[in-house]
Every structure is written in C-alpha cells, then in structure tokens.
Scaffold this motif. Structure first.
Motif, PDB file in Angstrom:
ATOM      1  N   ARG A 272       0.785  -1.229   0.000  1.00 17.08           N
ATOM      2  CA  ARG A 272       0.000   0.000   0.000  1.00 17.08           C
ATOM      3  C   ARG A 272       0.823   1.289   0.000  1.00 17.08           C
ATOM      4  O   ARG A 272       0.291   2.348  -0.322  1.00 17.08           O
ATOM      5  CB  ARG A 272      -0.945  -0.004   1.211  1.00 17.08           C
ATOM      6  N   ASP A 304      -9.215  -4.744   3.955  1.00 12.62           N
ATOM      7  CA  ASP A 304      -9.975  -4.333   2.771  1.00 12.62           C
ATOM      8  C   ASP A 304     -11.476  -4.262   3.047  1.00 12.62           C
ATOM      9  O   ASP A 304     -12.145  -3.289   2.688  1.00 12.62           O
ATOM     10  CB  ASP A 304      -9.697  -5.277   1.603  1.00 12.62           C
ATOM     11  N   TYR A 308     -14.013  -0.563   3.284  1.00  9.31           N
ATOM     12  CA  TYR A 308     -15.285  -0.251   2.622  1.00  9.31           C
ATOM     13  C   TYR A 308     -16.424  -0.221   3.629  1.00  9.31           C
ATOM     14  O   TYR A 308     -17.360   0.573   3.512  1.00  9.31           O
ATOM     15  CB  TYR A 308     -15.547  -1.244   1.485  1.00  9.31           C
ATOM     16  N   HIS A 311     -16.707   3.173   5.162  1.00  7.81           N
ATOM     17  CA  HIS A 311     -17.484   4.139   4.381  1.00  7.81           C
ATOM     18  C   HIS A 311     -18.974   3.902   4.552  1.00  7.81           C
ATOM     19  O   HIS A 311     -19.762   4.852   4.648  1.00  7.81           O
ATOM     20  CB  HIS A 311     -17.093   4.058   2.903  1.00  7.81           C
ATOM     21  N   LEU A 394      -8.010  10.887  -7.592  1.00  2.00           N
ATOM     22  CA  LEU A 394      -8.363   9.653  -6.902  1.00  2.00           C
ATOM     23  C   LEU A 394      -9.772   9.166  -7.201  1.00  2.00           C
ATOM     24  O   LEU A 394     -10.103   8.025  -6.890  1.00  2.00           O
ATOM     25  CB  LEU A 394      -8.187   9.836  -5.392  1.00  2.00           C
ATOM     26  N   ASP A 397     -15.707   8.649  -3.997  1.00  3.55           N
ATOM     27  CA  ASP A 397     -15.665   7.797  -2.813  1.00  3.55           C
ATOM     28  C   ASP A 397     -16.503   6.532  -3.058  1.00  3.55           C
ATOM     29  O   ASP A 397     -17.433   6.555  -3.860  1.00  3.55           O
ATOM     30  CB  ASP A 397     -16.224   8.569  -1.606  1.00  3.55           C
ATOM     31  N   PRO A 398     -16.208   5.432  -2.397  1.00  2.00           N
ATOM     32  CA  PRO A 398     -15.250   5.319  -1.296  1.00  2.00           C
ATOM     33  C   PRO A 398     -13.790   5.185  -1.719  1.00  2.00           C
ATOM     34  O   PRO A 398     -12.898   5.340  -0.905  1.00  2.00           O
ATOM     35  CB  PRO A 398     -15.713   4.061  -0.566  1.00  2.00           C
ATOM     36  N   ASP A 399     -13.542   4.897  -3.014  1.00  4.09           N
ATOM     37  CA  ASP A 399     -12.157   4.671  -3.435  1.00  4.09           C
ATOM     38  C   ASP A 399     -11.292   5.903  -3.207  1.00  4.09           C
ATOM     39  O   ASP A 399     -10.127   5.790  -2.808  1.00  4.09           O
ATOM     40  CB  ASP A 399     -12.109   4.271  -4.913  1.00  4.09           C
ATOM     41  N   GLY A 400     -11.848   7.099  -3.444  1.00  3.27           N
ATOM     42  CA  GLY A 400     -11.062   8.317  -3.315  1.00  3.27           C
ATOM     43  C   GLY A 400     -10.551   8.542  -1.918  1.00  3.27           C
ATOM     44  O   GLY A 400      -9.350   8.755  -1.703  1.00  3.27           O
ATOM     45  N   LEU A 402     -10.446   6.406   0.618  1.00  3.07           N
ATOM     46  CA  LEU A 402      -9.724   5.293   1.205  1.00  3.07           C
ATOM     47  C   LEU A 402      -8.342   5.104   0.590  1.00  3.07           C
ATOM     48  O   LEU A 402      -7.488   4.426   1.169  1.00  3.07           O
ATOM     49  CB  LEU A 402     -10.539   4.011   1.082  1.00  3.07           C
ATOM     50  N   ALA A 403      -8.095   5.721  -0.564  1.00  4.36           N
ATOM     51  CA  ALA A 403      -6.776   5.615  -1.185  1.00  4.36           C
ATOM     52  C   ALA A 403      -5.695   6.218  -0.309  1.00  4.36           C
ATOM     53  O   ALA A 403      -4.541   5.773  -0.337  1.00  4.36           O
ATOM     54  CB  ALA A 403      -6.782   6.304  -2.549  1.00  4.36           C
TER      55      ALA A 403
END
Length: 466
Positions: A272, A304, A308, A311, A394, A397-400, A402-403
């Motif tokens: 990471r 992981d 998620y 969020h 990024l 969200d949620p990817d943005g 949590l990155a």
C-alpha cells in the motif's frame, strides 16, 4: 528568546518562563496576532480570529500568574481549535454556510477544559464541511506552507497549517478516518488519536459517532501529552466517555523504549505504500532499534473489507447527524458531503449488518495481533507528500477517500490509540510521518515512544519558511 525562536517553540518549553514571569501571555498573544495578520491571508488556516477575546484572556492569565495563581503548563498559552468544537464566546461555523448565523448553545467539554486550564483561545481553524473530505464551496481551502502544490491533509486542515506556521501553539482536532493524523503528517506535527472514548465528544460536530475521536495536534510529543491529559476523562454529558482514570502522560515519558516489542507487517506496508514512504519507515526501524526496541514480524488483519465497511458506517451515521438539515437544505451543501449523505440514506440494513460483522471480525484480529506486541508501526500516509493534483485524481468515494487512508481508518474502526510524528521529508521538503499504534488506553506508552524517537531525531523541529 528571539521572536523567530519564540513562535516555533513547543509550548512546554515556554510554560516555565510564563510561570516564572520571564515571559508574558500578553506578549505571546500579541506575537501570534501579529503573525496571523502577516501570514494567514495567504494560508487561510483561520476561519475566525477572535482578537478581542484572546487579548482579554491573555490579560486575565497574566494577572492570575502574577498573583501566584498559576494553573499549569497551558496557562497563558495561545492556541486555537478546529471549527467543529462548540464555543459560546467565539463563533462556531462547523465548516458550512448553513451555520453562518448559528450560536453554539453550550461549550464543548474539551474546550471548556482548555479554558479551565487557562489557555488563551485565538480563534477557530478552518475545517472541511461536515468534517468529511472536502471544504465547503464558500470556504477557501488552507494552503500547505511547506509547498502550495501539496495537500494539507483533511479534515483538520487549518489546524495543521496554523500550528506548524506559528499562528497558534497547539490545537485540537477530530478524527473519523484520519483527520488528526493526515494533517499532522502533511504539516510536520505530532497528532494523537486517542482510544475511542478517552476524550469526550460532547459539543463536537459528529461525522460518524462510533468512529469519531477527539485529540491534540502539537509540535512535540510532550506538548501533545500535556494536551491529552487536560482534555481526557469521564464526562457526564457524554456517556461514551471512558470513566477510567486519566494518568499523567508526562510521568515516565523520559524512560525510553529499551525492551519494547514493536510489530511490523512489511507485506501490508509494501502492498500500500510507495518507495519513498517505505524508505522512511526503514529509517524509523533502525532508529528505534538503536534506542533498544525489538521489532517482530506480525500479520495485520486484512483491512480491505472494513475499509469499505468504514465508508458504509460513516455514510449511515453521517446521514443521522445531518437529518435536521439534509435533504431539506440540500442546495446549501457541497457535492462531496451531499453524496455521502445520499449514500447513507440508501444503504440497506443488510449492507450495514455486513459492515458491522466485518468490523467485529477485524477488531478481534487486531486484538490477537496485539497479544504478542506492545506497539505496531505503520506510516501515516501511503504516499509521500501527496500533491493536490494527485488528490484530485483519486476519483469518487469510497475509493477516493480510502486511497489515502489505509493506515488510518482501520484504527478508527477498532478504536485503538495512535500517535503520529514526523520522520522525514520528501525531495521537495514536504514532511513525512510515522504512526505508532497501541493497545486501548496505552496513550502514555505511545507518548513515551514518540518522545524517545524525537530525542534521537529532529524532524519534528522543522518549520516552514513563510
């Protein structure tokens, strides 16, 4: 002490001079006011500067100290707090235009304890909307004084900028997924996210109550330890605040870390973090080993699912926190917080149940890991000195969100305490930071370990050139 040394000093080095009368709270406050006037138009760390209030508090502190009524190491120290803490004598805006004409109905427990300790409150510091991931469109985002192209860290963005720039000696922040630790990392400060419940959340704007933490941001481990000791403890107004006694976090801070067992999961880190971050952590390991700590390999539970799940829970609890104004006043919300609240209203009971199930399993795994170690070491950020351009890339969200939070959000989920302290700088001079994680209510040990590291390094003393 010259002004250029005075503004950048940890406040615990100034407290004895204030107590003796060699240094006046009035002079310190005027120094901060002069620096705010000179620099903050370009930094935007303050949303409200309470000049008259601060000067009145400074005069009161000066008179008390001269009369022999010294209250302790925060007495007469100018500081400010994130604009999500209710304050009745200074405007509380909560990072949103919705509260432009709002008056906090009572003082937060944390700020009341600072007032009782004799702190001089300079004003309120810029925060993201709803303590989430983006500033409200009507509020100017703070600028990182180490490099304007780089992220300040959210949501305690103004807090990080003000303290590192010498516009306040310390502050309080709140942390749901990293909001104390991210700005501390980006701005070269020490941040403590305490054990969940160690500090009362009464009078602090909620993002997600089961994930929210309140803690200090300061220039040294000693400063942060003093602040934590003042704000921690039971509170009748917050039934989730722990009734456990609050130790003296300075007691034993000089004892060193010989024999301490620190866990590290290199596979987790390498999956990471980028190379520059990994190199800085390798340096930290060498320094701590040189101080007598013993490192052991551990396996951190795969985060992981709970990242998620974080969020999911955050969205649901945020929707609850905002139900008086959303969606009824949707037009006054910024897009990113509105999207989170919309998501919170759509989540099913089964989705929330799955997130809670993952959270329980993850928390159990963390407890098992800590059966073998005293502390756990991770970086504060996976990317060294992230740029604004990188942050904008990024995605949603949620990817943005949590990155940038794989080393932060997991410890909000399990509620374990952490301390963040600077451990390097990028090639462009942007601070980098380590994060030590402890068992529940092990804040004293965290302060001791961070202080030991700071005694052997000087990264925490770096300040920007304004």
């Amino acid at each position: 002490m010259a002004d250029d040394e005075l503004w950048s000093a940890p406040f615990t080095t100034l407290s004895p001079q204030i107590q003796s009368g060699a240094l006046s709270p009035i002079d310190l406050t005027e120094l901060m006011m002069e620096r705010i006037a000179r620099h903050d138009a370009g930094l935007h760390s303050y949303i409200t500067v309470a000049s008259d209030h601060a000067r009145e508090r400074a005069r009161k502190a000066d008179a008390e100290i001269r009369a022999g009524r010294y209250r302790g190491p925060l007495h007469g120290i100018p500081m400010a707090v994130k604009d999500v803490f209710y304050t009745t004598e200074i405007k509380t805006g909560l990072g949103s235009s919705i509260y432009d004409d709002w008056q906090a109905p009572y003082e937060s427990t944390a700020t009341q304890r600072l007032n009782d300790a004799g702190a001089v409150m300079l004003g309120k510091l810029t925060a993201t909307e709803g303590v989430y991931a983006q500033h409200h469109p009507t509020i100017t985002e703070p600028i990182n004084p180490f490099g304007a192209a780089h992220w300040t860290g959210n949501s305690s963005s103004g807090s990080g900028v003000a303290v590192t720039s010498g516009l306040a000696y310390a502050t309080l922040g709140s942390d749901t997924g990293g909001s104390i630790r991210l700005p501390s990392s980006c701005c070269g400060l020490v941040g403590i996210k305490p054990t969940w419940g160690r500090v009362s959340r009464h009078g602090v704007m909620a993002l997600a109550e089961s994930l929210d933490h309140v803690g200090p941001m300061a220039r040294s481990a000693r400063d942060a330890a003093v602040l934590l000791g003042l704000i921690a403890g039971a509170d009748p107004a917050d039934p989730t605040a722990s009734p456990l006694p609050v130790p003296d976090y300075l007691d034993g801070i000089e004892d060193g870390i010989v024999g301490l067992t620190i866990g590290i999961d290199w596979a987790f880190l390498r999956a990471r973090a980028n190379d520059e971050v990994l190199a800085s952590i390798e340096g930290v390991v060498k320094t701590l080993e040189g101080l007598g700590a013993r490192f052991v390999a551990v396996e951190f539970p795969n985060p992981d699912a709970i990242l998620y799940g974080w969020h999911t829970q955050c969205a649901v609890e945020a929707a609850i926190a905002h139900r008086d104004t959303f969606p009824s006043r949707r037009a006054e919300y910024g897009p990113r917080l509105a999207a989170l609240l919309d998501r919170g209203a759509e989540i099913t009971g089964l989705e929330l149940g799955d997130a809670l199930k993952s959270r329980r399993a993850f928390n159990g795994g963390v407890a098992l890991m800590f059966a073998e170690i005293d502390l756990f070491l991770v970086p504060a950020l996976p990317v060294a000195g992230p740029t604004l351009e990188y942050m904008a890339s990024l995605g949603p969200d949620p990817d943005g969100i949590l990155a940038v939070g794989p080393f932060n959000a997991p410890f909000d989920v399990c509620g374990y305490p952490t301390i963040t302290t600077p451990c390097g700088a990028t090639s462009k001079g942007i601070p980098m930071a380590l994060q030590l994680v402890g068992k529940p209510f092990a804040e004293a040990l965290l302060c001791r370990a961070a202080h030991a590291y700071q005694s052997a390094t000087s990264w925490h003393n770096r300040r920007p050139t304004l």
